[in-house]
Design an enzyme around this catalytic site. Structure first.
Site, PDB file in Angstrom:
ATOM      1  N   HIS A 163       0.809  -1.220   0.000  1.00  0.00           N
ATOM      2  CA  HIS A 163       0.000   0.000   0.000  1.00  0.00           C
ATOM      3  C   HIS A 163       0.840   1.267   0.000  1.00  0.00           C
ATOM      4  O   HIS A 163       0.298   2.361  -0.131  1.00  0.00           O
ATOM      5  CB  HIS A 163      -0.931  -0.007   1.220  1.00  0.00           C
ATOM      6  CG  HIS A 163      -1.977  -1.076   1.132  1.00  0.00           C
ATOM      7  ND1 HIS A 163      -3.268  -0.822   0.722  1.00  0.00           N
ATOM      8  CD2 HIS A 163      -1.920  -2.412   1.344  1.00  0.00           C
ATOM      9  CE1 HIS A 163      -3.959  -1.956   0.721  1.00  0.00           C
ATOM     10  NE2 HIS A 163      -3.158  -2.931   1.096  1.00  0.00           N
ATOM     11  N   ASP A 370       3.387   9.399  -1.499  1.00  0.00           N
ATOM     12  CA  ASP A 370       2.230   8.663  -1.010  1.00  0.00           C
ATOM     13  C   ASP A 370       1.982   7.503  -1.953  1.00  0.00           C
ATOM     14  O   ASP A 370       2.037   7.690  -3.177  1.00  0.00           O
ATOM     15  CB  ASP A 370       1.000   9.590  -1.000  1.00  0.00           C
ATOM     16  CG  ASP A 370       0.105   9.337   0.194  1.00  0.00           C
ATOM     17  OD1 ASP A 370       0.105   8.189   0.675  1.00  0.00           O
ATOM     18  OD2 ASP A 370      -0.584  10.269   0.630  1.00  0.00           O
TER      19      ASP A 370
END
Ligand code: G6P
Length: 471
Positions: A163, A370
């Site tokens: 992730h 991110d």
């Protein structure tokens, strides 16, 4: 009958303790919602850490409560939490994978506990895993787990999804245990990443560090073909669309309207983290007020920072730095009736976030790095009237999909300040054109699409491996 086992560091449940009493609340996170369709069915199960140090007496009772929700705990001692979770996961892997390698502390004891806790997860998985089962492991806290399970159960199907970003080889090679980490990951049959660059960086690290044959995205590990691919994660867009019509959300929007008449709202929501670019975002907002003084009393930065990992030193230091900077900007620019930043260091219920997503003229999302960034997608999914402007960092995985946002380099303070000005002056028609395109992307590539795609691909990879063996 075969089953699916989901494994992640945290269980999708929040447990709180008061005077020895434990209360369980299901988590509302995107992953929990997306995987709900899987782990709640039949004998399927989700294995993970309950998130707090549960006393030994309470462990059996909590285990039973969790079982009714198809969840199975891996209990961690305080020493394991300190060294595996806060130590190796969040002081080695997190900074290096987010390109902040100066923050990394390569302590041997962190590694020892990372290995030990991954083995602990393996033991719990092996208690329930049977031939024919599918195991889907999530995220960087469990990089060794695929390999550990593979050595004990060679035939199970193992998927792994990362992730967070996978860094360039030049960063990854800094980690003393780099080969062990890659070998652990290659225990999976299918490895998923949010962006093409992440999977490319992973494959590059594998071919440069390990004696394996790889071609395109296929790595051969002892005659087993392992595939690395891109699966950009989506959100539960319908949930945010429905929230936009929820009576409580509409009530909160009315009260925002009353409080902020004649004022534009710029919204910023993050977990406290140095990867989120919060300091640079504040500096950019300060520059914006300097460059465009006509916006004094006309705009407010509504900034929510959700407390996170506050026992890791860098997170505490960051919290103090944000307090100082936000306080300084407010002191410098405020007037009798207005102050430029409404800063909250706390979490809010989903209805409040939805009201803010609906109300804010601008969503300002500028992480330094991110993996994906789901806040940007939640803002888009909430804009039921197709208006509003998203300013998005090019370092967020989401920028590869939300190409109609105003894309900025988060280190370029001047560019963020100018993007704010552009956003606040963007004609309605252009807002609509951009937001419609982005809403289509967020609607189509939602979380259930992501789950289905990954699971189907894992089955395909398994079949492909079997037909290769039969040849
Ligand atoms: C990121 C990671 C997750 C992690 C979450 C919250 O989104 O990818 O694996 O669970 O942050 O961090 P925490 O350390 O509180 O679990």
């Amino acid at each position: 009958m075969s089953k699916t086992i989901i494994v992640s560091n945290r269980l999708p449940v929040k447990i709180t303790e008061k005077d020895g009493e434990y209360v369980l609340n299901p988590s509302e996170g995107g992953l929990a919602t997306g995987l709900g369709s899987i782990y709640r069915q039949g004998y399927n199960i989700w294995i993970g850490w309950p998130g707090i140090d549960v006393s030994e007496e309470a462990q059996p009772q909590i285990r039973e409560q969790l079982q009714t929700l198809n969840l199975m705990p891996v209990y961690l001692t305080q020493e394991e939490i300190n060294n595996y979770y806060e130590g190796f996961s969040n002081e080695v892997l997190w900074p290096v994978f987010h390109y902040m390698s100066v923050y990394a502390r390569y302590e041997q004891v962190y590694w020892d506990f990372y290995y030990q806790v991954n083995s602990k997860f393996r033991d719990v998985v092996l208690q329930v895993a049977e031939p024919g089962d599918v195991i889907w492991i999530h995220d960087y806290q469990l990089l060794l787990l695929p390999g550990m399970i593979r050595s004990e159960a060679p035939d199970v199907a193992i998927g792994y999804f990362q992730h967070i970003p996978f860094p360039s080889y030049e960063l990854f090679r800094l980690i003393p245990w780099r080969c062990e980490l890659l070998e652990g990951m290659l225990g999976a049959d299918l490895l998923g990443f949010h962006t093409f660059d992440d999977s490319h960086h992973f494959l590059n690290a594998v071919t440069r560090l390990l004696p394996v044959n790889a071609s395109a995205n296929v790595v051969m590990v002892n005659d087993r073909a392992v595939i690395a691919e891109t699966f950009p994660m989506g959100i539960d867009n319908q949930k945010f669309e429905q929230l936009s019509h929820d009576p409580e959300v509409l009530r909160q929007m009315e009260s925002l309207k009353e409080s902020f008449q004649q004022t534009h709202l710029v919204l910023s929501i993050d977990r406290l983290d140095y990867s989120k670019g919060i300091i640079q975002r504040l500096q950019a907002f300060e520059l914006f007020l300097q460059l465009y003084p006509e916006y004094v009393e006309k705009v407010i930065l509504y900034m929510i920072v959700v407390p996170s990992r506050d026992s890791v030193p860098q997170y505490r230091e960051l919290r103090d730095a944000i307090d100082m900077l936000a306080g300084g900007i407010n002191a410098r620019f405020r007037t009798i009736n207005w102050h430029p930043i409404n800063y909250f260091y706390r979490s809010f219920p989903i209805e409040t976030l939805a009201a803010l997503y609906n109300f804010a003229d601008v969503g300002l999302v500028t992480p330094m790095r991110d993996g994906m960034n789901l806040v940007s997608k939640e803002y888009v999914a909430s804009r039921k009237n197709n208006d509003g402007v998203l300013i998005l960092s090019e370092m967020a995985g989401a920028s590869k999909e939300l190409i109609d946002a105003l894309i900025v380099n988060p280190n370029n303070i001047g560019a963020i300040a100018r993007a704010l000005h552009e956003a606040l002056n963007m004609p309605e028609a252009e807002q609509q054109r951009r937001m419609k395109q982005m809403r289509q992307v967020v609607g189509k590539f939602n979380i259930s699409h992501w789950v289905k795609l990954f699971m189907a691909r894992l089955q395909e990879v398994k079949q492909m491996q079997q037909s290769m063996l039969a040849r």
